[in-house]
Design a protein around this motif. Structure first.
Motif, mmCIF file in Angstrom:
data_model
loop_
_atom_site.group_PDB
_atom_site.id
_atom_site.type_symbol
_atom_site.label_atom_id
_atom_site.label_comp_id
_atom_site.label_asym_id
_atom_site.label_seq_id
_atom_site.Cartn_x
_atom_site.Cartn_y
_atom_site.Cartn_z
ATOM 1 N N CYS A 63 0.846 -1.199 0.000
ATOM 2 C CA CYS A 63 0.000 0.000 0.000
ATOM 3 C C CYS A 63 0.878 1.245 0.000
ATOM 4 N N TYR A 64 0.608 2.130 -0.952
ATOM 5 C CA TYR A 64 1.281 3.420 -1.009
ATOM 6 C C TYR A 64 0.311 4.467 -0.447
ATOM 7 N N PRO A 65 0.604 5.038 0.730
ATOM 8 C CA PRO A 65 -0.293 6.059 1.298
ATOM 9 C C PRO A 65 0.007 7.417 0.655
ATOM 10 N N ALA A 66 -0.875 7.871 -0.196
ATOM 11 C CA ALA A 66 -0.608 9.058 -1.015
ATOM 12 C C ALA A 66 -1.418 10.256 -0.538
ATOM 13 N N LYS A 67 -0.804 11.427 -0.672
ATOM 14 C CA LYS A 67 -1.512 12.682 -0.455
ATOM 15 C C LYS A 67 -1.853 13.235 -1.833
ATOM 16 N N VAL A 68 -3.117 13.078 -2.206
ATOM 17 C CA VAL A 68 -3.591 13.513 -3.523
ATOM 18 C C VAL A 68 -4.314 14.842 -3.318
ATOM 19 N N GLY A 69 -3.633 15.936 -3.655
ATOM 20 C CA GLY A 69 -4.161 17.229 -3.236
ATOM 21 C C GLY A 69 -4.209 17.231 -1.716
ATOM 22 N N ASP A 70 -5.347 17.618 -1.148
ATOM 23 C CA ASP A 70 -5.468 17.581 0.306
ATOM 24 C C ASP A 70 -6.257 16.361 0.784
ATOM 25 N N LEU A 71 -6.357 15.334 -0.076
ATOM 26 C CA LEU A 71 -7.029 14.088 0.295
ATOM 27 C C LEU A 71 -6.000 13.012 0.634
ATOM 28 N N LEU A 72 -6.413 12.069 1.473
ATOM 29 C CA LEU A 72 -5.574 10.926 1.827
ATOM 30 C C LEU A 72 -6.061 9.706 1.054
ATOM 31 N N ALA A 73 -5.148 9.080 0.308
ATOM 32 C CA ALA A 73 -5.500 7.928 -0.517
ATOM 33 C C ALA A 73 -4.633 6.732 -0.139
ATOM 34 N N TYR A 74 -5.274 5.569 0.022
ATOM 35 C CA TYR A 74 -4.552 4.315 0.202
ATOM 36 C C TYR A 74 -4.582 3.583 -1.143
ATOM 37 N N ILE A 75 -3.433 3.525 -1.787
ATOM 38 C CA ILE A 75 -3.340 2.894 -3.103
ATOM 39 C C ILE A 75 -2.707 1.516 -2.932
ATOM 40 N N TYR A 76 -3.525 0.475 -3.035
ATOM 41 C CA TYR A 76 -3.070 -0.902 -2.874
ATOM 42 C C TYR A 76 -2.748 -1.481 -4.249
ATOM 43 N N PHE A 77 -1.604 -2.148 -4.373
ATOM 44 C CA PHE A 77 -1.255 -2.732 -5.665
ATOM 45 C C PHE A 77 -0.623 -4.112 -5.494
ATOM 46 N N HIS A 78 -0.891 -4.983 -6.467
ATOM 47 C CA HIS A 78 -0.325 -6.330 -6.479
ATOM 48 C C HIS A 78 1.164 -6.251 -6.796
ATOM 49 N N ARG A 79 1.929 -7.164 -6.243
ATOM 50 C CA ARG A 79 3.385 -7.113 -6.387
ATOM 51 C C ARG A 79 3.851 -7.204 -7.841
ATOM 52 N N ASN A 80 3.048 -7.813 -8.720
ATOM 53 C CA ASN A 80 3.454 -7.900 -10.124
ATOM 54 C C ASN A 80 3.406 -6.554 -10.837
ATOM 55 N N PHE A 81 2.828 -5.554 -10.177
ATOM 56 C CA PHE A 81 2.800 -4.198 -10.730
ATOM 57 C C PHE A 81 3.637 -3.258 -9.858
ATOM 58 N N MET A 82 4.699 -3.812 -9.294
ATOM 59 C CA MET A 82 5.546 -3.058 -8.373
ATOM 60 C C MET A 82 6.116 -1.791 -9.015
ATOM 61 N N ALA A 83 6.512 -1.861 -10.289
ATOM 62 C CA ALA A 83 7.106 -0.685 -10.941
ATOM 63 C C ALA A 83 6.156 0.508 -10.905
ATOM 64 N N HIS A 84 4.872 0.257 -11.113
ATOM 65 C CA HIS A 84 3.889 1.348 -11.087
ATOM 66 C C HIS A 84 3.711 1.877 -9.666
ATOM 67 N N GLY A 85 3.714 0.969 -8.691
ATOM 68 C CA GLY A 85 3.600 1.403 -7.298
ATOM 69 C C GLY A 85 4.778 2.267 -6.877
ATOM 70 N N ILE A 86 5.976 1.880 -7.300
ATOM 71 C CA ILE A 86 7.173 2.664 -6.989
ATOM 72 C C ILE A 86 7.111 4.027 -7.669
ATOM 73 N N THR A 87 6.630 4.063 -8.906
ATOM 74 C CA THR A 87 6.582 5.309 -9.677
ATOM 75 C C THR A 87 5.698 6.351 -9.011
ATOM 76 N N LEU A 88 4.752 5.915 -8.186
ATOM 77 C CA LEU A 88 3.890 6.862 -7.474
ATOM 78 C C LEU A 88 4.687 7.879 -6.667
ATOM 79 N N CYS A 89 5.891 7.494 -6.215
ATOM 80 C CA CYS A 89 6.664 8.405 -5.364
ATOM 81 C C CYS A 89 7.122 9.640 -6.122
ATOM 82 N N ASN A 90 7.184 9.585 -7.449
ATOM 83 C CA ASN A 90 7.540 10.763 -8.251
ATOM 84 C C ASN A 90 6.321 11.590 -8.622
ATOM 85 N N LEU A 91 5.145 11.104 -8.266
ATOM 86 C CA LEU A 91 3.911 11.767 -8.690
ATOM 87 C C LEU A 91 3.085 12.308 -7.529
ATOM 88 N N PHE A 92 2.959 11.513 -6.472
ATOM 89 C CA PHE A 92 2.165 11.918 -5.309
ATOM 90 C C PHE A 92 3.036 11.911 -4.055
#
Length: 581
Positions: free
Chosen positions: A242-271
């Motif tokens: 789970c990537y806990p993201a701050k999307v604007g002023d909202l709190l988002a829990y973004i859960y992702f399957h391990r086979n899509f790890m690259a996309h989950g990691i990429t979130l750190c450059n976006l949110f």
């Protein structure tokens, strides 16, 4: 993740908490190394490479497991002895020592195979185990990378009997490291299946971070469902993050399957990643489940307005077609926008920039348009013109923002992301290389190659800025001036509401297409609610003196992909000079 490692489909995750290798011997004896070696040998065997034929002809061993162990033993010996000294020790290879060049090619090919794998390291924070969790998260990743480099170099040195004259300090450990925590987060019984999924606490990137997802475009629209889709799916929490993201002023829990790890990691450059204190024992505004297994064969990209728990839920089931970061990003923004619409705010699919010219003129500009309309490209043109015309330039948002009207009638704009997800083809040819040290690249050798890069701070995107110009990015008209302003509200609403553009290959669309309010991520799904907001907000724009118009980027016109946004940027700069500050 409880296993020592997980290797599948060109990705490996190594769990430092369960096992950490701090010596070459431990590394070579690890199950992960032997599995990588096995994958390499089987791939070489399928291709019948010259290196595999060399190994096969040089060995008396035919059984794969024994061959792996014998090669491992050879490497361990080469960590201590020179090649000439071990000819009599290991007799399983009758002629492997006779051709140093071939042996070096084998070592190099195996090392290259390892470096082509997407590599992730994992540490569970404050979790008991026999592995590595006591020392520094960053130091552990650096030391692991150095261990692999040292092992590789020592083996080669003892084959050629001298040290190399050139050392290339390439990333050899994890491309990314994750520090996880296992905080309980049961915020509702309806989300119990997500309870034990670990949260990402910190991420360490070892750039350049380059990924090769299977897909390069997104298709279709996200649709609403009226029953919680989590009731119909299977979640093995040990396979999820789970990537806990701050999307604007909202709190988002973004859960992702391990086979899509690259996309989950990429979130750190976006949110912006939320701190532990910001999500511990807190219910999120958004829950997004990416890659869940269910009984549906077709791809499902759906959202559910969970009014009972006051959560906007996004859901995409497991499918190879979702292996594209656009699905991760755009659903998150859709969920954000749906909440904004419910709160009476207007979501904007566009870019906003604060510009100060060398003549000390200041302007806050919003350029709105769907994917490929030219909004980001116009900002890029501003950046290129910076030295000559611009004193200061600050990006407030690059893809999605919100315009808010308060009780006093004041209008401000807010961003959602700290980063940008842009087409590599539409950037200045040297820009990507200048930013290589902090960028994440996706399929850089293909059409619609993408770059994800931080462009703003979280403070900047959530401050709230008034704006002078509100423009529609027109990429399809080759006639008319670069900048045109509307005289009345109805004409403006019609152009913005039509959302016309020439598709640029960022989705499956082709040719001249139209999208409601140029925003298929919330407003298109809630068009009736958005219609009411458009009338309120556009009337307020004209009443407040905000100039509303369109900027012809001509990005969709063949041959004008670079010159169009640049000319538009120049005309816009002239307009800024005449604004009243």
């Amino acid at each position: 993740m409880r296993k020592e490692f997980y290797l599948n489909n060109g990705k490996i995750m190594i769990n430092f908490t369960e096992k950490y290798c701090d010596t070459s011997e431990k590394l070579l004896e690890s199950s992960a190394f032997k599995t990588v070696l096995e994958k390499y040998l089987k791939k070489s065997q399928r291709k019948n490479t010259s290196i595999y034929r060399y190994i096969k002809n040089a060995s008396t061993i035919t059984e794969i497991n024994k061959l792996i162990q014998s090669i491992t033993n050879l490497f361990k010996l080469l960590m201590v002895f020179k090649l000439e000294d071990i000819k009599e020790i290991d007799t399983n290879f009758k002629s492997i020592f006779d051709n140093k060049d071939k042996l070096i090619l084998f070592i190099e090919d195996l090392y290259k195979f390892w470096r082509k794998i997407e590599r992730y390291t994992i540490i569970h924070d404050n979790k008991p185990g026999d592995g590595f969790q006591d020392a520094s998260f960053i130091d552990s990743n650096i030391a692991f990378s150095q261990l692999i480099l040292d092992t590789y170099r020592k083996i080669e040195e003892n084959i050629i009997s001298h040290k190399p004259q050139i050392y290339r300090q390439l990333p050899a450990g994890g491309n990314a490291g994750l520090l996880l925590n296992d905080l309980p987060h049961l915020y509702s019984e309806d989300y119990k299946c997500l309870q034990n999924i670990p949260f990402i606490k910190s991420i360490m990137l070892d750039p350049p971070f380059i990924t090769y997802p299977k897909m390069n475009t997104r298709t279709g629209m996200f649709t609403e469902c009226f029953e919680n889709p989590l009731k119909q799916c299977t979640i093995k929490y040990d396979h999820w993050f789970c990537y806990p993201a701050k999307v604007g002023d909202l709190l988002a829990y973004i859960y992702f399957h391990r086979n899509f790890m690259a996309h989950g990691i990429t979130l750190c450059n976006l949110f912006e990643i939320a701190r532990e204190s910001e999500y511990k024992n807190k219910k999120p505004d958004i829950v997004y489940v990416f890659g869940a297994r269910d009984s549906f064969k077709q791809m499902r990209t759906i959202f559910y307005d969970d009014k009972k728990n006051n959560i906007m839920l996004g859901y995409i089931n497991y499918n190879e077609s979702i292996d594209y970061f656009g699905y991760m990003k755009k659903m998150t923004l859709t969920l954000h926008n749906l909440i904004m619409i419910k709160r009476g705010y207007l979501p904007i699919h566009g870019a906003m920039v604060n510009i100060v010219t060398k003549g000390n003129k200041t302007a806050n500009i919003i350029i709105m348009g769907d994917s490929g309309a030219g909004k980001s490209e116009t900002l890029e043109a501003f950046r290129q013109l910076g030295d000559e015309y611009i004193s200061d330039m600050k990006i407030i948002f690059d893809d999605m923002g919100t315009v808010r009207l308060d009780e006093k009638g004041c209008i401000s704009a807010y961003g959602t992301e700290i980063g940008a997800f842009v087409r590599l083809d539409d950037l200045d040819s040297g820009y990507a290389f200048k930013e290589i040290d902090r960028s994440i690249f996706m399929n850089p050798d293909k059409i619609n190659a993408r770059l994800v890069i931080p462009v703003s701070s979280y403070t900047e995107i959530t401050t709230g800025y008034p704006f002078n110009l509100f423009l529609y990015a027109n990429n399809y008209e080759d006639k008319g001036s670069e900048l045109e302003f509307f005289n009345n509200c109805d004409t403006a609403i019609k152009v913005f509401k039509d959302g016309a553009r020439i598709a640029k290959g960022t989705t499956s669309e082709k040719g001249l297409v139209k999208t409601y309010f140029a925003n298929p991520f919330g407003p298109a799904q809630k068009s009736k609610d958005t219609d009411k907001l458009l009338n309120i907000y556009f009337n307020q724009f004209f009443k407040s003196g905000i100039k509303v118009g369109q900027i012809r980027t001509r990005l969709g016109i063949s041959g004008k992909e670079k010159t169009g946004p640049r000319k538009a940027a120049l005309v816009l700069l002239e307009e800024i000079k005449h604004l009243q500050n």
